[in-house]
Motif scaffolding. Structure first.
Motif, PDB file in Angstrom:
ATOM      1  N   UNK A 129       0.860  -1.208   0.062  1.00 26.09           N
ATOM      2  CA  UNK A 129       0.017  -0.042   0.209  1.00 26.09           C
ATOM      3  C   UNK A 129       1.097   1.282   0.011  1.00 26.09           C
ATOM      4  N   UNK A 130       2.060   1.190   0.713  1.00 27.60           N
ATOM      5  CA  UNK A 130       2.899   2.490   0.878  1.00 27.60           C
ATOM      6  C   UNK A 130       3.647   2.618  -0.787  1.00 27.60           C
ATOM      7  N   UNK A 131       3.945   1.487  -1.045  1.00 25.56           N
ATOM      8  CA  UNK A 131       4.492   1.580  -2.372  1.00 25.56           C
ATOM      9  C   UNK A 131       3.664   1.991  -3.523  1.00 25.56           C
ATOM     10  N   UNK A 132       2.325   1.723  -3.469  1.00 28.73           N
ATOM     11  CA  UNK A 132       1.356   2.219  -4.236  1.00 28.73           C
ATOM     12  C   UNK A 132       1.039   3.652  -4.091  1.00 28.73           C
ATOM     13  N   UNK A 133       0.852   4.396  -2.935  1.00 28.05           N
ATOM     14  CA  UNK A 133       0.778   5.706  -2.613  1.00 28.05           C
ATOM     15  C   UNK A 133       2.068   6.335  -3.216  1.00 28.05           C
ATOM     16  N   UNK A 134       3.178   5.867  -3.070  1.00 27.33           N
ATOM     17  CA  UNK A 134       4.262   6.647  -3.630  1.00 27.33           C
ATOM     18  C   UNK A 134       4.233   6.823  -5.219  1.00 27.33           C
ATOM     19  N   UNK A 135       3.843   5.696  -5.882  1.00 26.77           N
ATOM     20  CA  UNK A 135       3.502   5.657  -7.282  1.00 26.77           C
ATOM     21  C   UNK A 135       2.428   6.745  -7.548  1.00 26.77           C
ATOM     22  N   UNK A 136       1.274   6.696  -6.695  1.00 26.76           N
ATOM     23  CA  UNK A 136       0.162   7.940  -6.951  1.00 26.76           C
ATOM     24  C   UNK A 136       0.735   9.082  -6.992  1.00 26.76           C
ATOM     25  N   UNK A 137       1.492   9.297  -5.895  1.00 28.17           N
ATOM     26  CA  UNK A 137       1.846  11.014  -5.458  1.00 28.17           C
ATOM     27  C   UNK A 137       3.015  11.454  -6.272  1.00 28.17           C
ATOM     28  N   UNK A 138       4.084  10.339  -6.881  1.00 28.18           N
ATOM     29  CA  UNK A 138       5.227  10.747  -7.687  1.00 28.18           C
ATOM     30  C   UNK A 138       4.868  11.839  -9.045  1.00 28.18           C
ATOM     31  N   UNK A 139       5.333  13.048  -8.696  1.00 27.58           N
ATOM     32  CA  UNK A 139       5.206  13.809  -9.750  1.00 27.58           C
ATOM     33  C   UNK A 139       3.903  14.633  -9.914  1.00 27.58           C
ATOM     34  N   UNK A 140       3.310  14.319  -8.782  1.00 27.38           N
ATOM     35  CA  UNK A 140       1.528  14.780  -8.787  1.00 27.38           C
ATOM     36  C   UNK A 140       1.501  15.605  -7.526  1.00 27.38           C
ATOM     37  N   UNK A 141       1.542  16.851  -7.752  1.00 26.92           N
ATOM     38  CA  UNK A 141       1.457  17.809  -6.508  1.00 26.92           C
ATOM     39  C   UNK A 141       0.037  17.594  -5.889  1.00 26.92           C
ATOM     40  N   UNK A 142      -0.984  17.692  -6.710  1.00 25.88           N
ATOM     41  CA  UNK A 142      -2.557  17.710  -6.079  1.00 25.88           C
ATOM     42  C   UNK A 142      -2.601  16.333  -5.507  1.00 25.88           C
ATOM     43  N   UNK A 143      -2.319  15.402  -6.064  1.00 24.20           N
ATOM     44  CA  UNK A 143      -2.384  14.077  -5.403  1.00 24.20           C
ATOM     45  C   UNK A 143      -1.510  13.991  -3.811  1.00 24.20           C
ATOM     46  N   UNK A 144      -0.300  14.589  -4.077  1.00 20.92           N
ATOM     47  CA  UNK A 144       0.313  14.619  -2.964  1.00 20.92           C
ATOM     48  C   UNK A 144      -0.172  15.468  -1.794  1.00 20.92           C
ATOM     49  N   UNK A 145      -0.775  16.565  -1.987  1.00 24.69           N
ATOM     50  CA  UNK A 145      -1.284  17.507  -1.049  1.00 24.69           C
ATOM     51  C   UNK A 145      -2.589  16.676  -0.310  1.00 24.69           C
ATOM     52  N   UNK A 146      -3.375  15.989  -1.494  1.00 24.56           N
ATOM     53  CA  UNK A 146      -4.479  15.127  -0.822  1.00 24.56           C
ATOM     54  C   UNK A 146      -4.279  14.098   0.074  1.00 24.56           C
ATOM     55  N   UNK A 147      -2.997  13.411  -0.182  1.00 27.37           N
ATOM     56  CA  UNK A 147      -2.432  12.566   0.912  1.00 27.37           C
ATOM     57  C   UNK A 147      -2.205  12.846   2.132  1.00 27.37           C
ATOM     58  N   UNK A 148      -1.370  14.088   1.955  1.00 29.63           N
ATOM     59  CA  UNK A 148      -1.106  14.735   3.238  1.00 29.63           C
ATOM     60  C   UNK A 148      -2.464  15.178   4.079  1.00 29.63           C
TER      61      UNK A 148
END
Length: 580
Positions: A348-367
């Protein structure tokens, strides 16, 4: 085995006519074997004879599967089919004779006759299979033919696999299961068995058909999914699997498969197929993304790990990634990151990394959804997380927070710095290395972070790594220290320990093996000379001679340090100390 090339004598008997006294099925089997051997001697119409030979082998396997059936010889539909097969084999035997002797009247006519025989063989294979599937024939001694020996010829392997396939297609439930198990055993043993197997017509189609099989306890579905998973491991065969239409039944297995292993094999098969992003749309078109996400929502044990792998491949397609996010995947996987199951945590952590990599909006959502807190909890030494999960969490944190000062502040509030320091002191080799990288990253975020790291006690721990056997570790520890001692507060804190300066100077001995990072060590000392108390300790150290040797060797940074120590102002300070 292929026979030697030969010319058929004109007075040779038809094998069917010379087999009196044997069972009808046995006579047909011997006739087919004879024809198959003879076909290798034919030098004309190679493509057509190859096709006929393949069909003869399949018919042979099918007849072998029913040879031991109780009362097979007296079953009227089978008797009728055997009569038709006899006629076709006689015809085929005559055609083979003409082709061996080049005694046919014309090429077009012979090609037409061969096509007719080929179609009749298709009809016979279908007819025998249908008769067996009715269930009136029962196996009295259903033994699978002997497995090929090590180093067996391609033809022997092909015949064996064809025989297995025939039993799988027309046998009882138990025979189907035995056949699939035997097939999986042989294709897992050696790559060339897989290559031979996929060349057999309908093998993939037959395996795919069992994915929807509902008439047993799920064993057939499980073995079929396992076999397809093995084949999918070969990149060159994946296109054929897609063309055979296995995506939809694999998704159905994931959704409502009869066993956990069936679902696991289906997920692993899809994971291999979706390594090619072109296949991602096939999963989406059959509703697979929703099914995969639902498994994660339900937290389906070890299956989640493989499902994460499929989703990780799928989100490489931006449109699918947007859909996954809209379906609430971020919160789902943050929740899974808190799981006590190591596989689920890591996946799951690996998947989250893939989702957020290079994607600022998804990174902000994850935080915003609590991703930082979830990852820091995995890192907590008091948690039950495994070293692998902690390592993945460290990577995830750096990936999530690398460009945001605000996220660094959140990290510090959650105790991230204390965790890093703990692993620097007590972690195993791999965790220490990752903690060192995290400290390097943290040190580079802001001057405030450097001050806090100095206050927390990082510098004494980093100093220990300067004597590491690993050049990479020594280099990174020196870089972090060099960056930290730029801050005046850290300079004063560093020299509070009497031994710190001495250790640095000692490491500058030109005869030491780890002298390769002298530039960084000199950089640390250069920064320290900005602090009065540090200059005093350097000047009074018994290892000052190492700096002087380097200065004499024309090392520029060493010469600068010596000049600083030799300045008039500093000399007056030292003079006051010496005469007090």
């Amino acid at each position: 085995m292929k026979p030697n090339m030969f010319t058929l004598p004109k007075n040779a008997q038809n094998p069917i006519e010379s087999s009196a006294g044997k069972s009808r099925i046995r006579r047909e089997i011997e006739s087919i074997s004879s024809l198959t051997s003879l076909s290798y001697s034919i030098k004309v119409f190679n493509v057509k004879w190859q096709s006929i030979r393949n069909k003869l082998e399949e018919l042979l396997s099918t007849l072998s599967a029913i040879e031991n059936c109780d009362s097979a010889e007296n079953y009227p539909p089978l008797c009728s089919s055997l009569s038709a097969i006899t006629a076709t084999l006689n015809n085929c035997h005559e055609l083979s004779r003409h082709c061996v002797e080049f005694s046919y009247s014309g090429k077009l006519l012979m090609q037409s006759d061969l096509d007719i025989v080929s179609r009749k063989l298709d009809d016979h294979i279908k007819s025998i299979s249908e008769i067996y599937s009715l269930g009136f024939l029962t196996q009295s001694n259903a033994i699978i033919v002997p497995r090929p020996r090590v180093g067996a010829s391609r033809d022997d392997i092909k015949f064996y696999i064809r025989d297995l396939l025939s039993r799988v297609k027309i046998g009882s439930l138990e025979m189907k299961k035995q056949g699939l198990i035997a097939l999986n055993e042989i294709i897992q043993e050696e790559d060339r068995y897989v290559k031979v197997a996929v060349e057999i017509d309908n093998l993939v189609t037959v395996l795919a058909s069992f994915l929807d099989f509902q008439e047993d306890d799920g064993s057939l579905q499980e073995e079929a999914a396992k076999g397809l998973c093995v084949i999918a491991g070969f990149q060159s065969f994946r296109g054929g699997l897609i063309s055979a239409g296995i995506i939809a039944p694999l998704i159905r297995v994931l959704e409502c498969g009869k066993s956990g292993l069936s679902k696991e094999f289906a997920a692993k098969c899809l994971m291999k197929l979706t390594e090619n992003s072109d296949n991602a749309w096939s999963i989406s078109a059959h509703g697979g993304v929703t099914v995969l996400l639902q498994i994660c929502v339900e937290g389906g044990g070890e299956l989640v790990g493989s499902v994460c792998g499929v989703l990780k491949n799928l989100v490489g397609v931006e449109e699918i990634k947007r859909f996954v996010i809209e379906e609430g995947a971020v919160s789902v996987f943050i929740k899974l990151a808190r799981s006590k199951d190591e596989v689920i945590q890591i996946s799951s952590i690996d998947f989250l990394q893939t989702m957020t990599s290079g994607d600022e909006s998804t990174r902000q959502m994850t935080m915003k959804e609590g991703g930082i807190r979830a990852l820091v909890r995995v890192l907590d030494p008091k948690s039950s997380s495994s070293p692998k999960a902690r390592a993945m969490a460290l990577r995830g944190i750096v990936n999530l927070c690398f460009s945001s000062v605000n996220s660094v502040n959140i990290l510090l509030n959650y105790g991230f710095m204390d965790h890093i320091l703990y692993f620097l002191r007590h972690g195993d080799g791999s965790l220490q290395g990752l903690a060192l990288k995290a400290a390097f990253w943290l040190c580079g975020t802001s001057e405030e972070a450097k001050k806090l790291m100095g206050d927390a006690g990082f510098m004494p721990e980093l100093l220990k790594f300067l004597d590491s056997k690993s050049f990479e570790v020594r280099e990174m520890a020196a870089e972090i220290l060099s960056s930290m001692v730029i801050v005046p507060r850290n300079q004063k804190r560093f020299v509070q320990n009497e031994q710190n300066v001495g250790l640095l100077l000692q490491m500058l001995d030109p005869e030491q093996a780890n002298f390769g990072n002298k530039k960084l060590l000199l950089s640390i000392l250069m920064s320290l000379t900005s602090c009065n108390s540090a200059r005093k300790k350097i000047a009074s150290s018994g290892y000052l001679i190492n700096i002087e040797k380097l200065a004499e060797a024309e090392v520029s940074d060493a010469k600068k340090i010596v000049r600083k120590l030799s300045s008039n102002r500093f000399r007056s300070i030292l003079s006051g100390i010496w005469h007090s």
